[in-house]
Design an enzyme around this catalytic site. Structure first.
Site, PDB file in Angstrom:
ATOM      1  N   LEU A  31       0.815  -1.210   0.000  1.00 19.64           N
ATOM      2  CA  LEU A  31       0.000   0.000   0.000  1.00 19.64           C
ATOM      3  C   LEU A  31       0.853   1.266   0.000  1.00 19.64           C
ATOM      4  CD1 LEU A  31      -2.763  -1.015   2.584  1.00 19.64           C
ATOM      5  CD2 LEU A  31      -2.650  -1.491   0.125  1.00 19.64           C
ATOM      6  N   HIS A  35      -3.303   4.348  -2.292  1.00 18.81           N
ATOM      7  CA  HIS A  35      -4.241   3.515  -1.536  1.00 18.81           C
ATOM      8  C   HIS A  35      -4.818   4.289  -0.348  1.00 18.81           C
ATOM      9  CE1 HIS A  35      -1.762   0.221  -3.443  1.00 18.81           C
ATOM     10  NE2 HIS A  35      -2.983  -0.166  -3.741  1.00 18.81           N
TER      11      HIS A  35
END
Length: 198
Positions: A31, A35
């Site tokens: 991530l 994100h």
């Protein structure tokens, strides 16, 4: 503070009592700030009620190149911290065995958009995407799913897929976040050398 829940089994995710509405941010992990933007949008929609779920699953059947799958960054501990910092309610992180049981012979395919652009260079990629998204939607039953516009062909394909299947899920697309040099944020950027970047 209640610790962030991680569910790894299909049995548990299907039996979990979610507060409505359920908002899903599907990811393959690793991530980054892109994100985070998707997660923050999910939290803004959820407000003080509902359940925000981030799925972290590196889907093997959307990789047409095994070497690409092997190289893809796996950073679950860091991903957990990102989700915790951003106020995610639950992470769904199944194994391959959970998602595909003993066989991956049954796949969901799309035979129009998937043949163009990126799909023409990555045979089978979008079939893998459609298959895993179908599974996630069936298991979690979100009201809203949030995707980034960086993978724009994927976003349009999923929107059309949802419409074709008469699924009552609202698909939202969030604008791409870029590095200072203009490069779109991607989980694979950590694999690039300084010479590879613009």
């Amino acid at each position: 503070m209640v610790s962030l829940k991680v569910i790894k089994s299909i049995k548990e995710i299907t039996n979990w009592g979610f507060s409505q509405p359920v908002i899903l941010v599907p990811t393959m992990g690793a991530l980054h700030d892109g994100h985070r933007k998707l997660i923050r949008e999910g939290n803004a929609i959820k407000g003080n009620k509902g359940t925000l779920i981030v799925s972290i699953y590196l889907n093997p059947i959307q990789f047409n190149d095994p070497k690409d799958l092997d190289k893809y960054p796996r950073t679950f501990d860091t991903d957990y911290k990102v989700c915790e910092e951003e106020g995610v309610d639950l992470i769904f992180a199944p194994s391959d065995a959970e998602m595909y049981l003993n066989s991956s012979s049954v796949k969901v395919s799309e035979n129009k958009l998937a043949r163009e652009l990126c799909g023409s260079k990555r045979p089978g990629h979008f079939n893998g995407v459609c298959t895993v998204v179908t599974k996630l939607f069936n298991l979690i039953k979100p009201k809203i799913a949030i995707f980034g516009k960086k993978d724009y062909q994927q976003l349009i394909l999923i929107k059309d897929f949802i419409k074709e299947r008469n699924l009552r899920i609202n698909i939202l697309g969030e604008d791409t976040i870029r590095e200072s040099n203009g490069l779109a944020l991607s989980s694979r950027n950590c694999l690039l050398t300084s010479e590879d970047k613009p």
